[in-house]
Design a protein around this motif. Structure first.
Motif, PDB file in Angstrom:
ATOM      1  N   HIS A   1       9.195 -26.611  -2.031  1.00 52.77           N
ATOM      2  CA  HIS A   1       7.771 -26.895  -1.831  1.00 52.77           C
ATOM      3  C   HIS A   1       7.296 -28.095  -2.647  1.00 52.77           C
ATOM      4  O   HIS A   1       6.177 -28.542  -2.472  1.00 52.77           O
ATOM      5  CB  HIS A   1       6.918 -25.653  -2.106  1.00 52.77           C
TER       6      HIS A   1
ATOM      7  N   PHE B   1       3.384 -20.154  12.579  1.00 53.21           N
ATOM      8  CA  PHE B   1       2.841 -18.907  12.055  1.00 53.21           C
ATOM      9  C   PHE B   1       2.063 -18.219  13.173  1.00 53.21           C
ATOM     10  O   PHE B   1       1.046 -18.735  13.642  1.00 53.21           O
ATOM     11  CB  PHE B   1       1.942 -19.186  10.856  1.00 53.21           C
TER      12      PHE B   1
ATOM     13  N   HIS C   1       0.102 -15.730  13.308  1.00 48.87           N
ATOM     14  CA  HIS C   1      -1.244 -15.206  13.061  1.00 48.87           C
ATOM     15  C   HIS C   1      -2.268 -16.326  12.888  1.00 48.87           C
ATOM     16  O   HIS C   1      -3.416 -16.062  12.598  1.00 48.87           O
ATOM     17  CB  HIS C   1      -1.255 -14.307  11.828  1.00 48.87           C
TER      18      HIS C   1
ATOM     19  N   GLU D   1      -2.446 -26.386   1.710  1.00 42.23           N
ATOM     20  CA  GLU D   1      -1.599 -26.139   0.545  1.00 42.23           C
ATOM     21  C   GLU D   1      -1.713 -27.271  -0.466  1.00 42.23           C
ATOM     22  O   GLU D   1      -1.428 -27.110  -1.636  1.00 42.23           O
ATOM     23  CB  GLU D   1      -0.138 -25.959   0.969  1.00 42.23           C
TER      24      GLU D   1
ATOM     25  N   ALA E   1       7.162 -22.079   5.472  1.00 41.82           N
ATOM     26  CA  ALA E   1       6.004 -22.228   4.579  1.00 41.82           C
ATOM     27  C   ALA E   1       6.413 -22.949   3.290  1.00 41.82           C
ATOM     28  O   ALA E   1       5.681 -23.808   2.791  1.00 41.82           O
ATOM     29  CB  ALA E   1       5.411 -20.854   4.252  1.00 41.82           C
TER      30      ALA E   1
ATOM     31  N   SER F   1       4.336 -24.486   0.166  1.00 43.62           N
ATOM     32  CA  SER F   1       3.896 -23.250  -0.474  1.00 43.62           C
ATOM     33  C   SER F   1       4.913 -22.791  -1.505  1.00 43.62           C
ATOM     34  O   SER F   1       6.111 -22.793  -1.236  1.00 43.62           O
ATOM     35  CB  SER F   1       3.744 -22.136   0.565  1.00 43.62           C
ATOM     36  N   SER F   2       4.403 -22.333  -2.656  1.00 46.60           N
ATOM     37  CA  SER F   2       5.276 -21.680  -3.623  1.00 46.60           C
ATOM     38  C   SER F   2       5.695 -20.344  -3.011  1.00 46.60           C
ATOM     39  O   SER F   2       5.082 -19.893  -2.048  1.00 46.60           O
ATOM     40  CB  SER F   2       4.516 -21.449  -4.923  1.00 46.60           C
ATOM     41  N   PRO F   3       6.744 -19.707  -3.550  1.00 45.48           N
ATOM     42  CA  PRO F   3       7.151 -18.405  -2.997  1.00 45.48           C
ATOM     43  C   PRO F   3       5.996 -17.408  -2.948  1.00 45.48           C
ATOM     44  O   PRO F   3       5.831 -16.684  -1.969  1.00 45.48           O
ATOM     45  CB  PRO F   3       8.242 -17.946  -3.962  1.00 45.48           C
TER      46      PRO F   3
ATOM     47  N   ALA G   1       2.702 -18.071  -2.805  1.00 43.72           N
ATOM     48  CA  ALA G   1       1.731 -18.487  -1.786  1.00 43.72           C
ATOM     49  C   ALA G   1       2.261 -18.162  -0.395  1.00 43.72           C
ATOM     50  O   ALA G   1       1.519 -17.688   0.468  1.00 43.72           O
ATOM     51  CB  ALA G   1       1.443 -19.977  -1.913  1.00 43.72           C
ATOM     52  N   ALA G   2       3.559 -18.408  -0.169  1.00 42.05           N
ATOM     53  CA  ALA G   2       4.143 -18.115   1.140  1.00 42.05           C
ATOM     54  C   ALA G   2       4.019 -16.633   1.453  1.00 42.05           C
ATOM     55  O   ALA G   2       3.718 -16.239   2.580  1.00 42.05           O
ATOM     56  CB  ALA G   2       5.611 -18.545   1.172  1.00 42.05           C
TER      57      ALA G   2
ATOM     58  N   LYS H   1       0.142 -15.857   2.158  1.00 39.30           N
ATOM     59  CA  LYS H   1      -0.482 -16.532   3.297  1.00 39.30           C
ATOM     60  C   LYS H   1       0.250 -16.294   4.608  1.00 39.30           C
ATOM     61  O   LYS H   1      -0.332 -16.453   5.681  1.00 39.30           O
ATOM     62  CB  LYS H   1      -0.552 -18.030   3.020  1.00 39.30           C
ATOM     63  N   VAL H   2       1.520 -15.955   4.531  1.00 41.12           N
ATOM     64  CA  VAL H   2       2.283 -15.769   5.766  1.00 41.12           C
ATOM     65  C   VAL H   2       2.796 -14.337   5.911  1.00 41.12           C
ATOM     66  O   VAL H   2       2.496 -13.655   6.887  1.00 41.12           O
ATOM     67  CB  VAL H   2       3.463 -16.775   5.841  1.00 41.12           C
TER      68      VAL H   2
END
Lengths: 377, 285
Positions: free
Chosen positions: A92, A106, A108, A121, B177, B182-184, B186-187, B190-191
């Motif tokens: 990331h 995604f 959703h 993000e 993600a 995304s950090s782990p 956040a992933a 959010k997902v």
């Protein structure tokens, strides 16, 4: 909704951005199986280049892409982006866009939310996000689908959304993992055109993984051909097709007639199966392996056929052949041959005007020494 | 077309189930409803009493609170557990599943008596607390003790739907993600977590509704001063023989449950918009 296309082509747009150099230095990934998945690979991908990692499944190309993305950790070696060692940087923080064969949208989130995800993000401000999302959806020709969910879109549209999401945050490079693999043939060539156009407009480095040689030849600036964990050859599509260094490369890209030589003195002449053939020194591969085991490779389109040996022009290499089958391809025919005493399978592409050849006909196949290529076998 | 035909020709197969439902659900339920408004005469007095007798409303409130506490505790324990189940080897997953199911297969009575031994005054739990310096922690006969025991009884109803939902989430989305910045953590939030909502809703509904009507555990582990709705119902039917008042209370509990299921359905409706068969209906302006 005012999108000024001229602003888009220049302005804030990626077109002016110079791409990122990606350097792999003695990269190895070993899962502890019999052989490392990626074995001591070094490769430099130029800024803005469209580089394809081509190879059969299990050759290490996808593992290499995942190493660049940071989804896999290196066993040895370093990965350098624009001079900065990112070997231990988590995915990331690498700022690379990634496109998957399975889209990975995604479910959703709506199309717009998916595309906005990487911007959110990065804590971009709301109006900036809205502007960029609209801009990139226009670039992939999906304007007006903002509120759809991925499940409401076709496979091709889903991959366009994924593409938009992967480039909207202006990543340092775009990594594409067989992105067209799940699509049918027509859609595939349409999206190939699309990807090439976007590469031109965005101007950043693309690393594209595929096992499809046509796709690789069609899209790439350069191709790195993978074979069981190492790189067999790197070069432009033309180089790989016309000047293969190894038998693997020659066989992987296009059709070839192959005459294995074993260890042979590659002087002016050599003998194969009783025939004496000339050699053009310019056609001998630079690969060191060519000294120990070599093979002659001739493309079917470089092979001519005549009925009698005395019709072969002076200086040409010739071999007796029998027609095994004829494939009618419209503008041309492909003769499937059995060649020489060793009854090797071969192919010759002949013009449809050339007259008829029936199965079982005996004839002579010939080609110029400069049309052949001597590769490491 | 063929599926329509099959649907039409197949409906007699539903008759036994429909007859059963009518016989053991609709008729008694209708009877209960009728009694609750017609005993001793046509009146809504039985419903009025629930809100005015000073006891019933308190019990109802306590029941909802305990059911909510049990649900929250089961979710907090069950979610990480179910998540772990999706991440381990098939063998370890089997073991984790059996650990959930063994209590499920054990008689509720046996488990409740076990809890009495564990929680009673002078029991192991009290001794552990004493070692930690907290003397006289009384759990037996309290709402806290009831909540602990009920959570253990209800845990399978939370873990099983969660496990099936979490296991079906495409983990490659997490990788995507990560690649998008995304950090782990956040992933996950959010997902992964939003995609697990169906399982959370299913588990919450199951545990909450079952807890609302739970009788054995509160009766054995709780105190009569802190009784729950089911105990009140038992008292009114078996001791006071006041079927009309019990019926009215039963109806109120049923309504609470139905409201909850309706809420779950709405959540479920949102879920189906995410699913493969997305209807444009949900997106109409």
């Amino acid at each position: 909704m005012t999108h000024d296309t001229t602003v888009k082509a220049t302005g804030s747009s990626p077109g002016t951005r110079s791409g990122t150099e990606i350097r792999l230095d003695h990269v190895t990934k070993d899962y502890g199986l019999e052989a490392p998945a990626v074995d001591d690979i070094s490769l430099t991908i130029e800024p803005g280049e469209f580089m394809t990692l081509l190879g059969p499944s299990g050759s290490g190309k996808t593992t290499t892409l995942n190493l660049i993305a940071g989804f896999e950790t290196l066993t040895a070696g370093t990965i350098v982006l624009n001079g900065a060692d990112v070997s231990n940087v988590p995915p990331h923080r690498r700022n690379l866009g990634m496109l998957f064969q399975h889209y990975a949208l995604f479910p959703h989130m709506t199309v717009a939310q998916n595309v906005a995800y990487p911007l959110r993000e990065r804590r971009a401000d709301k109006r900036e996000i809205a502007r960029k999302v609209a801009e990139v959806l226009e670039l992939v020709q999906l304007t007006g689908r903002d509120d759809h969910h991925p499940a409401q879109l076709s496979g091709g549209q889903q991959q366009r959304v994924a593409l938009a999401r992967a480039i909207v945050f202006e990543p340092r490079a775009l990594l594409l993992d067989e992105p067209l693999g799940a699509l049918d043939r027509n859609l595939r060539s349409a999206l190939q055109v699309e990807i090439r156009r976007i590469h031109r407009e965005v101007g950043s480095t693309f690393v594209f993984v595929t096992h499809d040689q046509e796709e690789a030849l069609n899209l790439s600036d350069r191709i790195a051909l993978f074979n069981s964990g190492h790189i067999e050859q790197v070069g432009t599509p033309q180089q790989l097709y016309a000047e293969p260094e190894t038998l693997f490369t020659a066989r992987f890209l296009g059709d070839s007639n192959v005459f294995e030589l074993g260890q042979a003195a590659l002087d002016e002449n050599l003998t194969w199966d009783g025939e004496t053939w000339g050699i053009d020194p310019g056609t001998v591969a630079a690969h060191p392996g060519v000294r120990t085991r070599s093979a002659i490779v001739v493309r079917p389109e470089d092979v001519e056929v005549v009925n009698r040996l005395d019709e072969v022009p002076a200086g040409a290499n010739a071999v007796r052949a029998t027609v095994r089958d004829v494939e009618y391809m419209g503008a041309y025919r492909t003769l499937l041959l059995t060649m020489g005493e060793r009854r090797l399978p071969g192919r010759a592409r002949v013009s449809a005007l050339h007259g008829d050849h029936a199965v079982g006909d005996d004839l002579v196949a010939w080609w110029r020494p400069r049309a052949q290529r001597i590769v490491a076998a | 077309m063929s599926s329509n035909k099959m649907r039409l020709s197949g409906w007699p197969l539903l008759l036994p189930a429909l007859a059963l439902l009518a016989g053991i659900l609709l008729v008694p339920l209708g009877r209960t409803l009728l009694d609750s408004v017609s005993e001793p005469t046509w009146t809504l007095k039985n419903y009025e009493n629930i809100f005015t007798d000073g006891v019933t409303l308190t019990v109802l409130g306590r029941t909802v609170m305990i059911a909510a506490a049990v649900t929250a505790a089961a979710l907090l324990i069950g979610y990480p557990y179910a998540y772990l189940m999706t991440r381990v080897s098939p063998r370890a997953r089997g073991i984790l599943l059996v650990i959930v199911l063994i209590p499920f297969w054990t008689s509720v009575m046996a488990r409740n008596f076990a809890w009495i031994i564990i929680l009673q005054n002078g029991g192991p739990v009290q001794k552990v607390f004493a070692l930690l310096g907290a003397d006289h922690v009384v759990l037996y006969g309290t709402s806290a003790g009831v909540t602990i025991a009920m959570t253990q009884v209800m845990l399978p109803f939370m873990v099983l739907p969660l496990f099936s939902t979490l296991g079906s989430i495409d983990r490659r989305l997490l990788l995507a993600a990560r690649g998008l910045g995304s950090s782990p953590t956040a992933a996950f939030w959010k997902v992964f977590f939003p995609l697990s909502r169906g399982g959370v809703v299913a588990g919450v509904i199951l545990v909450f509704t079952l807890s609302l009507g739970f009788y054995v555990t509160p009766a054995l582990l709780g105190s009569p001063q802190q009784s729950l709705v089911a105990q009140l119902l038992a008292q009114r039917t078996t001791q006071l023989l006041d079927f009309a008042a019990a019926g009215a209370l039963g109806m109120v509990v049923l309504i609470v449950t139905l409201v909850l299921v309706a809420w779950a359905n709405r959540m479920g409706g949102t879920m189906s918009a995410i699913g493969v068969v997305a209807t444009s209906r949900t997106k109409d302006r």
